[in-house]
Scaffold this active site. Structure first.
Site, PDB file in Angstrom:
ATOM      1  N   ALA A 238       0.850  -1.197   0.000  1.00  0.00           N
ATOM      2  CA  ALA A 238       0.000   0.000   0.000  1.00  0.00           C
ATOM      3  C   ALA A 238       0.884   1.245   0.000  1.00  0.00           C
ATOM      4  O   ALA A 238       1.987   1.235   0.541  1.00  0.00           O
ATOM      5  CB  ALA A 238      -0.903   0.002   1.225  1.00  0.00           C
ATOM      6  N   PHE A 239       0.370   2.328  -0.579  1.00  0.00           N
ATOM      7  CA  PHE A 239       1.170   3.547  -0.685  1.00  0.00           C
ATOM      8  C   PHE A 239       1.521   4.125   0.680  1.00  0.00           C
ATOM      9  O   PHE A 239       2.488   4.867   0.816  1.00  0.00           O
ATOM     10  CB  PHE A 239       0.476   4.591  -1.566  1.00  0.00           C
ATOM     11  N   LYS A 240       0.778   3.766   1.723  1.00  0.00           N
ATOM     12  CA  LYS A 240       1.081   4.284   3.056  1.00  0.00           C
ATOM     13  C   LYS A 240       2.473   3.865   3.533  1.00  0.00           C
ATOM     14  O   LYS A 240       3.054   4.509   4.397  1.00  0.00           O
ATOM     15  CB  LYS A 240       0.024   3.845   4.065  1.00  0.00           C
ATOM     16  N   ASP A 241       3.013   2.794   2.957  1.00  0.00           N
ATOM     17  CA  ASP A 241       4.350   2.346   3.342  1.00  0.00           C
ATOM     18  C   ASP A 241       5.399   3.424   3.081  1.00  0.00           C
ATOM     19  O   ASP A 241       6.431   3.452   3.760  1.00  0.00           O
ATOM     20  CB  ASP A 241       4.743   1.074   2.590  1.00  0.00           C
TER      21      ASP A 241
ATOM     22  N   LEU B 263       4.832   5.814   6.220  1.00  0.00           N
ATOM     23  CA  LEU B 263       4.835   5.134   7.512  1.00  0.00           C
ATOM     24  C   LEU B 263       6.087   4.295   7.757  1.00  0.00           C
ATOM     25  O   LEU B 263       6.361   3.929   8.896  1.00  0.00           O
ATOM     26  CB  LEU B 263       3.571   4.291   7.664  1.00  0.00           C
TER      27      LEU B 263
END
Length: 138
Positions: free
Chosen positions: A110-113, A116
């Site tokens: 996921a792009f949140k990686d 985060l």
């Protein structure tokens, strides 16, 4: 000169980058934003061949100016490492005549990686810098 961040709800609520990272939201519920934006000199001739980590350092060093070069290197190199399944971290891929930035090569696909992955390293470093201590109670 250290970059100062202030709350979007109270201009007197001011902190350093390290303090803003640790607090997350301002005590008044606002977001921390820089009072002035740093001038970032971007040499696109060099950046086009730079690694994700090198680009991250250029950008982060401008906004996290109370972090040393060694501290930023540590955070970036531990965040954007072999846990990504592509060495480019976020490769630019040509597909049907268009270029697409792939933001799904991290641990959770996921792009949140992208954001985060570095946050715990920044928080740990900021806590050490500010001698922040926490007590857990159960």
């Amino acid at each position: 000169m250290t970059l100062v961040y202030q709350s979007t709800r109270d201009e007197k609520n001011r902190v350093t980058a390290s303090q803003a990272i640790l607090q997350g939201l301002a005590t008044d519920g606002g977001l921390f934003t820089p009072i002035t934006y740093p001038q970032v000199d971007l040499d696109f001739a060099k950046l086009k061949d730079a690694s994700y980590q090198e680009v991250a350092k250029v950008v982060l060093s401008a906004f996290l100016d109370d972090f040393s070069e060694a501290e930023l290197d540590h955070c970036i190199n531990h965040a954007y490492d072999s846990k990504f399944d592509d060495a480019a971290i976020a490769p630019l891929v040509k597909l049907d005549g268009q270029y697409n930035l792939e933001l799904f090569h991290g641990a959770t696909i996921a792009f949140k990686d992208m954001a985060l992955s570095i946050l715990p390293h920044l928080m740990t470093t900021a806590a050490k810098k500010t001698a922040w201590k926490t007590k857990l109670s159960f």
